[in-house]
Scaffold this motif. Structure first.
Motif, PDB file in Angstrom:
ATOM      1  N   SER A 203     -20.451  -5.412 -24.014  1.00 15.41           N
ATOM      2  CA  SER A 203     -20.510  -6.051 -22.561  1.00 15.41           C
ATOM      3  C   SER A 203     -21.487  -7.072 -22.389  1.00 15.41           C
ATOM      4  O   SER A 203     -21.167  -8.042 -21.708  1.00 15.41           O
ATOM      5  CB  SER A 203     -20.963  -4.915 -21.739  1.00 15.41           C
ATOM      6  N   ALA A 204     -22.581  -7.170 -23.210  1.00 16.53           N
ATOM      7  CA  ALA A 204     -23.376  -8.125 -23.084  1.00 16.53           C
ATOM      8  C   ALA A 204     -22.697  -9.379 -23.762  1.00 16.53           C
ATOM      9  O   ALA A 204     -22.965 -10.506 -23.258  1.00 16.53           O
ATOM     10  CB  ALA A 204     -24.616  -7.726 -24.011  1.00 16.53           C
ATOM     11  N   LEU A 205     -22.074  -9.310 -24.774  1.00 14.75           N
ATOM     12  CA  LEU A 205     -21.280 -10.543 -25.340  1.00 14.75           C
ATOM     13  C   LEU A 205     -20.181 -10.944 -24.363  1.00 14.75           C
ATOM     14  O   LEU A 205     -20.114 -12.182 -24.290  1.00 14.75           O
ATOM     15  CB  LEU A 205     -20.480 -10.045 -26.551  1.00 14.75           C
ATOM     16  N   ALA A 206     -19.673 -10.048 -23.674  1.00 21.10           N
ATOM     17  CA  ALA A 206     -18.620 -10.751 -22.832  1.00 21.10           C
ATOM     18  C   ALA A 206     -19.255 -11.477 -21.759  1.00 21.10           C
ATOM     19  O   ALA A 206     -18.798 -12.638 -20.985  1.00 21.10           O
ATOM     20  CB  ALA A 206     -17.698  -9.463 -22.119  1.00 21.10           C
ATOM     21  N   ARG A 207     -20.302 -10.962 -21.352  1.00 25.49           N
ATOM     22  CA  ARG A 207     -21.158 -11.600 -20.034  1.00 25.49           C
ATOM     23  C   ARG A 207     -21.647 -13.012 -20.630  1.00 25.49           C
ATOM     24  O   ARG A 207     -21.691 -13.918 -19.792  1.00 25.49           O
ATOM     25  CB  ARG A 207     -22.320 -10.670 -19.677  1.00 25.49           C
ATOM     26  N   GLU A 208     -21.908 -13.103 -21.642  1.00 28.20           N
ATOM     27  CA  GLU A 208     -21.998 -14.487 -22.375  1.00 28.20           C
ATOM     28  C   GLU A 208     -21.005 -15.508 -22.588  1.00 28.20           C
ATOM     29  O   GLU A 208     -21.282 -16.536 -22.795  1.00 28.20           O
ATOM     30  CB  GLU A 208     -22.909 -14.286 -23.586  1.00 28.20           C
ATOM     31  N   GLY A 209     -19.658 -14.822 -22.369  1.00 29.60           N
ATOM     32  CA  GLY A 209     -18.572 -15.434 -22.535  1.00 29.60           C
ATOM     33  C   GLY A 209     -17.748 -15.416 -23.670  1.00 29.60           C
ATOM     34  O   GLY A 209     -16.861 -16.015 -23.726  1.00 29.60           O
ATOM     35  N   ASP A 210     -18.309 -14.425 -24.662  1.00 32.13           N
ATOM     36  CA  ASP A 210     -17.442 -14.111 -25.799  1.00 32.13           C
ATOM     37  C   ASP A 210     -15.963 -13.836 -25.503  1.00 32.13           C
ATOM     38  O   ASP A 210     -15.712 -12.785 -24.954  1.00 32.13           O
ATOM     39  CB  ASP A 210     -18.028 -13.235 -26.799  1.00 32.13           C
ATOM     40  N   VAL A 249     -20.123  -4.312 -16.375  1.00 28.96           N
ATOM     41  CA  VAL A 249     -19.595  -5.708 -16.456  1.00 28.96           C
ATOM     42  C   VAL A 249     -18.845  -6.246 -15.270  1.00 28.96           C
ATOM     43  O   VAL A 249     -18.364  -7.432 -15.262  1.00 28.96           O
ATOM     44  CB  VAL A 249     -18.724  -5.642 -17.867  1.00 28.96           C
ATOM     45  N   GLY A 250     -18.754  -5.548 -14.359  1.00 30.86           N
ATOM     46  CA  GLY A 250     -18.181  -5.817 -13.114  1.00 30.86           C
ATOM     47  C   GLY A 250     -16.857  -6.294 -12.963  1.00 30.86           C
ATOM     48  O   GLY A 250     -15.843  -5.500 -13.568  1.00 30.86           O
ATOM     49  N   ASP A 251     -16.504  -7.535 -12.688  1.00 28.00           N
ATOM     50  CA  ASP A 251     -15.214  -7.757 -12.323  1.00 28.00           C
ATOM     51  C   ASP A 251     -14.145  -8.207 -13.835  1.00 28.00           C
ATOM     52  O   ASP A 251     -13.115  -8.235 -13.767  1.00 28.00           O
ATOM     53  CB  ASP A 251     -14.976  -9.084 -11.494  1.00 28.00           C
ATOM     54  N   LEU A 252     -15.206  -8.488 -14.825  1.00 27.72           N
ATOM     55  CA  LEU A 252     -14.588  -8.501 -16.124  1.00 27.72           C
ATOM     56  C   LEU A 252     -13.748  -7.196 -16.326  1.00 27.72           C
ATOM     57  O   LEU A 252     -12.555  -7.573 -16.914  1.00 27.72           O
ATOM     58  CB  LEU A 252     -15.524  -8.816 -17.245  1.00 27.72           C
ATOM     59  N   VAL A 276     -10.627  -1.523  -5.299  1.00 25.12           N
ATOM     60  CA  VAL A 276     -11.242  -0.792  -6.385  1.00 25.12           C
ATOM     61  C   VAL A 276     -12.653  -1.563  -6.237  1.00 25.12           C
ATOM     62  O   VAL A 276     -12.654  -2.916  -6.423  1.00 25.12           O
ATOM     63  CB  VAL A 276     -10.600  -1.339  -7.497  1.00 25.12           C
ATOM     64  N   VAL A 277     -13.728  -0.757  -5.911  1.00 19.98           N
ATOM     65  CA  VAL A 277     -14.889  -1.341  -5.706  1.00 19.98           C
ATOM     66  C   VAL A 277     -15.808  -0.467  -6.711  1.00 19.98           C
ATOM     67  O   VAL A 277     -15.365   0.543  -7.359  1.00 19.98           O
ATOM     68  CB  VAL A 277     -15.439  -0.895  -4.548  1.00 19.98           C
TER      69      VAL A 277
END
Lengths: 299, 299
Positions: A203-210, A249-252, A276-277
């Protein structure tokens, strides 16, 4: 003090809440493995509860368990990720802590919390899908949580989505949580990249844009939407609430889920597809709901 | 006279019932194809309703439709096997018949009937799975039928059981009713034997002891159990009620379903697996429920 304690597959989280559901104090411990002695698990719970109480007398404790709790709330019958098997948890913990104990399934607790203080307050009906180690689920209907005839409603994670699919810890195959959960995220990432990262790291990687991490989360999100389409076909709720660690990670995660939901839901053009919330209460929702039940039980 | 009329994928059935739900009179017509004009369908309905009324003035008519009915009961939004698409059915038929009309989904009607007069009378909660041309479903909870936030609860037949599975008339793939319904029975029998028989013919052969027909029915029954296991995981009802034309073969269908349910249900050894019972009211249940709603609406 009233304490709510949530017993998940990887950690034990205890909280004290205010009248409006805000977390005033919390304490965390790690969950022993499901092969470990029951006493180790109950020691971890006790440390977390005492950490929140901090010397104040306990007026009541709510225990939110990641497992099947029988309808009268005495016993944990079965818990995929925990050592409890047909254990009379309520009575034993009440004796140990010298306080009234209320025991319920973690997803029912989280549903109570979202209904009282969170994302489900305004909806007449909603489904909660909690993505943690596995999937916990809850159904709220006309302002009440539906627990099921045997207290076991909401085991969404063990609905079969793939015939002869991946093996599940519950003993079945093709369970939804094998395709959509924290563990599923780890597996998808590992298979696509050969790297062993845990869910929060992905999740952290995804938030960084990976891109690889984002694709892994989108895969989980697509399965989330497909499974939710099945639940909406059956139950037709006004709202879908997604909680649990993976949902951070929210909307990702939620955008691919919304897309798959609209694609996989019967007669989507002829109906209102439920929004979906994200859950409003975050990873504390089970513990918050347990604290709410402890207070409601007392008063 | 109050009349209930059920509009299914292959036939239109109108009934008059007694205060205790017995069918006093009935009339049948065939359903035009879904590509035919709407007027032909409504002519068939009218013939059936007038056949039951037999000259007596209509005090109310309940229409049970195999499709998605919007929550206020005015419009049929979408019906896989019928020509109605966003049609204001209630008002048009009320004007045509000069009587109050109540419109609801056929499975909700059947669920009302089983709850009031049938297999669900003693259960606090049950799910109805109606195997006809497709699958209709209903949920009863604390003595009331749950219709859903948008009136569309119970579309069990369009839960996806096989990813990228068989094409469904609804436009999706892998829907449960492609594996478990009257049409599925015909397909399974045709594929295994190369013979074109309709569902009732296959059922008749099975009752006479034909092994191929029995195996085809057992295949449908196994899918019935798998799908019901998913529903029980999510909803945890006290009882499962199986109705619709295909269910007339009884235990030839229900025994394989019970077996698959016990095998595919999460934590089956730790819970009470809900009994699977035949619907008490047979293929008239939708029409009986519609007549009940017409009378309840008037009184």
């Amino acid at each position: 003090v009233y304490v709510g304690v949530d017993v998940g597959g990887t950690k034990v989280l205890a909280v004290e809440i205010s009248d409006t559901g805000e977390v005033l104090r919390e304490a965390v411990d790690s969950t022993p493995g499901r092969g470990d002695p029951v006493s180790e698990l109950e020691d971890a719970l006790t440390r977390a509860v005492e950490g929140v109480a901090d010397g104040r007398p306990l007026e009541g404790v709510g225990v939110s368990a990641a497992g099947l709790v029988e309808p009268t709330g005495q016993t944990v019958r079965f818990a995929t990720h925990l050592p409890w098997r047909e254990e009379p948890v309520r009575e034993r913990l009440a004796a140990r802590w010298g306080a009234p104990v209320v025991l319920d399934n973690d997803a029912h607790c989280a549903t109570e919390a979202e209904l009282a203080y969170g994302a489900g307050r305004a909806a007449g009906s909603f489904l909660l899908v909690n993505l943690g180690t596995g999937i916990g689920g809850g159904l709220a209907l006309d302002g009440r949580v539906w627990r099921g005839a045997g207290g076991m409603a909401g085991e969404f994670g063990h609905m079969q989505v793939v015939p002869d699919g991946l093996e599940c810890e519950c003993g079945l195959r093709g369970c939804w949580e094998q395709y959509c959960s924290g563990r599923a995220l780890e597996r998808v990432f590992r298979v696509s990249l050969g790297s062993h990262l845990d869910g929060p790291q992905v999740s952290a990687l995804a938030r960084e844009g990976d891109e690889h991490a984002r694709r892994a989360i989108a895969t989980i999100g697509t399965w989330l939407g497909i499974g939710m389409a099945n639940l909406v076909a059956a139950f037709d709720p006004a709202l879908l609430v997604v909680g649990g660690g993976v949902s951070a990670v929210g909307d990702l995660l939620l955008d691919p889920a919304r897309e798959a939901l609209s694609r996989a839901l019967v007669a989507a053009p002829h109906r209102t597809v439920p929004p979906v919330v994200p859950a409003a209460l975050g990873p504390e929702s089970g513990a918050i709901g347990a604290a709410l039940l402890a207070r409601r039980h007392a008063g």
